[in-house]
Design a protein around this motif. Structure first.
Motif, PDB file in Angstrom:
ATOM      1  N   SER A  80       0.834  -1.202   0.000  1.00  0.00           N
ATOM      2  CA  SER A  80       0.000   0.000   0.000  1.00  0.00           C
ATOM      3  C   SER A  80       0.871   1.256   0.000  1.00  0.00           C
ATOM      4  O   SER A  80       0.528   2.247  -0.638  1.00  0.00           O
ATOM      5  CB  SER A  80      -0.952  -0.011   1.194  1.00  0.00           C
ATOM      6  OG  SER A  80      -0.276   0.344   2.375  1.00  0.00           O
ATOM      7  N   ASP A  81       2.004   1.217   0.680  1.00  0.00           N
ATOM      8  CA  ASP A  81       2.871   2.398   0.681  1.00  0.00           C
ATOM      9  C   ASP A  81       3.567   2.597  -0.658  1.00  0.00           C
ATOM     10  O   ASP A  81       4.026   3.688  -0.977  1.00  0.00           O
ATOM     11  CB  ASP A  81       3.901   2.295   1.813  1.00  0.00           C
ATOM     12  CG  ASP A  81       3.313   2.726   3.150  1.00  0.00           C
ATOM     13  OD1 ASP A  81       2.297   3.445   3.135  1.00  0.00           O
ATOM     14  OD2 ASP A  81       3.851   2.338   4.194  1.00  0.00           O
ATOM     15  N   GLU A  82       3.640   1.523  -1.430  1.00  0.00           N
ATOM     16  CA  GLU A  82       4.192   1.668  -2.775  1.00  0.00           C
ATOM     17  C   GLU A  82       3.140   2.179  -3.765  1.00  0.00           C
ATOM     18  O   GLU A  82       3.426   2.352  -4.942  1.00  0.00           O
ATOM     19  CB  GLU A  82       4.744   0.320  -3.265  1.00  0.00           C
ATOM     20  CG  GLU A  82       6.025  -0.099  -2.558  1.00  0.00           C
ATOM     21  CD  GLU A  82       6.438  -1.521  -2.920  1.00  0.00           C
ATOM     22  OE1 GLU A  82       5.957  -2.029  -3.952  1.00  0.00           O
ATOM     23  OE2 GLU A  82       7.229  -2.116  -2.164  1.00  0.00           O
ATOM     24  N   HIS A 101       4.621   7.388   4.434  1.00  0.00           N
ATOM     25  CA  HIS A 101       3.811   6.170   4.447  1.00  0.00           C
ATOM     26  C   HIS A 101       2.422   6.450   3.893  1.00  0.00           C
ATOM     27  O   HIS A 101       1.429   6.355   4.630  1.00  0.00           O
ATOM     28  CB  HIS A 101       3.684   5.634   5.881  1.00  0.00           C
ATOM     29  CG  HIS A 101       4.986   5.570   6.623  1.00  0.00           C
ATOM     30  ND1 HIS A 101       5.312   6.454   7.624  1.00  0.00           N
ATOM     31  CD2 HIS A 101       6.043   4.743   6.494  1.00  0.00           C
ATOM     32  CE1 HIS A 101       6.522   6.152   8.093  1.00  0.00           C
ATOM     33  NE2 HIS A 101       6.988   5.120   7.424  1.00  0.00           N
ATOM     34  N   PRO A 102       2.353   6.779   2.608  1.00  0.00           N
ATOM     35  CA  PRO A 102       1.062   7.228   2.051  1.00  0.00           C
ATOM     36  C   PRO A 102      -0.050   6.194   2.180  1.00  0.00           C
ATOM     37  O   PRO A 102      -1.190   6.551   2.463  1.00  0.00           O
ATOM     38  CB  PRO A 102       1.404   7.519   0.589  1.00  0.00           C
ATOM     39  CG  PRO A 102       2.683   6.805   0.319  1.00  0.00           C
ATOM     40  CD  PRO A 102       3.426   6.774   1.615  1.00  0.00           C
ATOM     41  N   ALA A 150      -4.886   4.491   5.397  1.00  0.00           N
ATOM     42  CA  ALA A 150      -5.553   3.522   6.270  1.00  0.00           C
ATOM     43  C   ALA A 150      -5.957   4.153   7.595  1.00  0.00           C
ATOM     44  O   ALA A 150      -6.980   3.804   8.194  1.00  0.00           O
ATOM     45  CB  ALA A 150      -4.640   2.324   6.512  1.00  0.00           C
ATOM     46  N   THR A 151      -5.130   5.086   8.016  1.00  0.00           N
ATOM     47  CA  THR A 151      -5.359   5.825   9.258  1.00  0.00           C
ATOM     48  C   THR A 151      -6.692   6.567   9.284  1.00  0.00           C
ATOM     49  O   THR A 151      -7.271   6.796  10.332  1.00  0.00           O
ATOM     50  CB  THR A 151      -4.204   6.854   9.377  1.00  0.00           C
ATOM     51  OG1 THR A 151      -3.132   6.234  10.035  1.00  0.00           O
ATOM     52  CG2 THR A 151      -4.618   8.098  10.078  1.00  0.00           C
ATOM     53  N   LEU A 152      -7.181   6.922   8.106  1.00  0.00           N
ATOM     54  CA  LEU A 152      -8.366   7.780   7.998  1.00  0.00           C
ATOM     55  C   LEU A 152      -9.669   7.012   8.100  1.00  0.00           C
ATOM     56  O   LEU A 152     -10.724   7.566   8.312  1.00  0.00           O
ATOM     57  CB  LEU A 152      -8.336   8.522   6.662  1.00  0.00           C
ATOM     58  CG  LEU A 152      -7.097   9.384   6.462  1.00  0.00           C
ATOM     59  CD1 LEU A 152      -7.066   9.912   5.052  1.00  0.00           C
ATOM     60  CD2 LEU A 152      -7.079  10.513   7.469  1.00  0.00           C
ATOM     61  N   ARG A 153      -9.580   5.730   7.887  1.00  0.00           N
ATOM     62  CA  ARG A 153     -10.729   4.846   7.912  1.00  0.00           C
ATOM     63  C   ARG A 153     -11.428   4.894   9.260  1.00  0.00           C
ATOM     64  O   ARG A 153     -10.804   4.797  10.313  1.00  0.00           O
ATOM     65  CB  ARG A 153     -10.157   3.452   7.679  1.00  0.00           C
ATOM     66  CG  ARG A 153     -11.065   2.340   7.543  1.00  0.00           C
ATOM     67  CD  ARG A 153     -10.202   1.074   7.442  1.00  0.00           C
ATOM     68  NE  ARG A 153     -10.529   0.210   8.534  1.00  0.00           N
ATOM     69  CZ  ARG A 153     -11.140  -0.976   8.376  1.00  0.00           C
ATOM     70  NH1 ARG A 153     -11.363  -1.424   7.178  1.00  0.00           N
ATOM     71  NH2 ARG A 153     -11.474  -1.686   9.404  1.00  0.00           N
ATOM     72  N   ALA A 154     -12.746   5.078   9.240  1.00  0.00           N
ATOM     73  CA  ALA A 154     -13.513   5.040  10.488  1.00  0.00           C
ATOM     74  C   ALA A 154     -13.410   3.629  11.060  1.00  0.00           C
ATOM     75  O   ALA A 154     -13.560   2.658  10.325  1.00  0.00           O
ATOM     76  CB  ALA A 154     -14.968   5.417  10.229  1.00  0.00           C
ATOM     77  N   PRO A 155     -13.134   3.507  12.339  1.00  0.00           N
ATOM     78  CA  PRO A 155     -12.926   2.166  12.898  1.00  0.00           C
ATOM     79  C   PRO A 155     -14.220   1.353  12.929  1.00  0.00           C
ATOM     80  O   PRO A 155     -15.296   1.905  13.107  1.00  0.00           O
ATOM     81  CB  PRO A 155     -12.439   2.458  14.313  1.00  0.00           C
ATOM     82  CG  PRO A 155     -12.976   3.809  14.648  1.00  0.00           C
ATOM     83  CD  PRO A 155     -13.005   4.563  13.357  1.00  0.00           C
TER      84      PRO A 155
END
Lengths: 188, 188
Positions: B19-21, B94-95, B100-105
């Motif tokens: 994903s970072d690639e 780490h794009p 992924a960080t933004l995804r609502a849990p």
DNA sequence: GCTAAAAAGCTAATAAAGTTAGCTGGCGTT
DNA sequence: AACGCCAGCTAACTTTATTAGCTTTTTAGC
């Protein structure tokens, strides 16, 4: 048997509707909604990628129009204020299309490139009244875009748990307007 | 024949790398990279959704750690400054994981909910030194998150055409810091 | 060290989505 | 009325995710 009477327009419209409802835009869904078999869609749209490009281009255009319409006849703080409100409202009302708006344009697609450019130009124009030039203008445009996109995006994804987002937005916009004004050549 | 020696850890790691690639994270890609057949992945990961949840949880944790590490021993402007820089840098480096960080849990996934909460808490903590309370604290947190996310996100998608983003970022952060300071109870 | 359970990896099969090829029949034009 | 175009169809193929069930390696227990 009678004919469905599709058109590129009709297909794109349904795709927009689907995306704004938060549903995944698949050709299968689209065909079902349009009362047609999946391969029939290829008579009106090049494929999924081409469909996405069409949706993105139209979204960028409509979005730019909405911002421009909200700011006609206003300048400086009033223009920034109106544009910010229009930005947030449009993003909230058309979440799928707003998402499409963010897509980097395909360099080979002149229409999409033009639509992208126009949306940024509208924001640049709003800041014209501040007498910003060179780096100042660039920095101010980026500040405005980043702030609005960040707020709209977090709001759309439910990132702000608690209520009171209106108040938070108002304060942020007011603060931003002051910040940009302080960068202008004709600071009071 | 010898065994590949996979583990959940190894699978998730490769997914993060992928994903970072900027490549699409598919089980097919993943299996190929790990030298294994696709169904074998199910021995280590519940499925694509579960994998995404794992990546998201770990990303949120690492991101929170990065922000916390950048601000230890600092307060007020220095803390905000360091946190903003760390935020931008982590997102740029780490794009995929930042996305992924933004995804609502998933509300049913306690680990992801906890990781999400922690990331927001770190930001809240950074603002503690300003003596903000109630609505002020909420508004300031939102302003900071929106600004940073907006900038990082636009930067990642190539939304800023021209160079000079460092300078724009510095000015925006400085302006934001002043804005938040002016909301504090102990304004100078 | 041997055995039995557990786990890792495999093949086969199924389902959903996108795409292409080629056919057919409705509809506008002449 | 005949013709030709083109909208929509069926059939077939590719890719991806997923499940079921088998085999074989590893490991735990004696």
């Amino acid at each position: 048997m009678p004919r469905a009477g599709l058109s590129t327009e009709r297909v794109v419209l349904e795709a927009e509707r689907l995306s704004d409802e938060g549903l995944p835009v698949t050709l299968a869904q689209l065909a079902q909604r349009l009362g047609v078999q999946v391969p029939s869609l290829y008579k009106h749209v090049g494929g999924l990628d081409a469909l996405r490009a069409l949706v993105a281009t139209r979204a960028k255009d409509e979005f730019a129009n909405a911002l421009a319409a909200a700011t006609v006849g206003r300048s400086r703080a009033a223009a920034v204020d109106a544009a910010c409100r229009a930005y947030r409202e449009w993003a909230a009302d058309h979440p799928g299309r707003y998402q499409a708006t963010l897509r980097a344009p395909d360099p080979d697609d002149a229409a999409e490139v033009a639509a992208s450019a126009r949306a940024v130009e509208v924001i640049t124009a709003i800041l014209a009244g501040y007498g910003l030039a060179g780096d100042d203008a660039i920095d101010a445009t980026r500040a405005l875009r980043a702030t609005l996109h960040g707020f709209a995006s977090l709001e759309a994804s439910g990132g702000f748990g608690l209520p009171g987002t209106d108040r938070s937005f108002d304060r942020l916009v007011a603060g931003l307007e002051r910040m940009i004004a302080s960068w202008g050549s004709d600071t009071i």
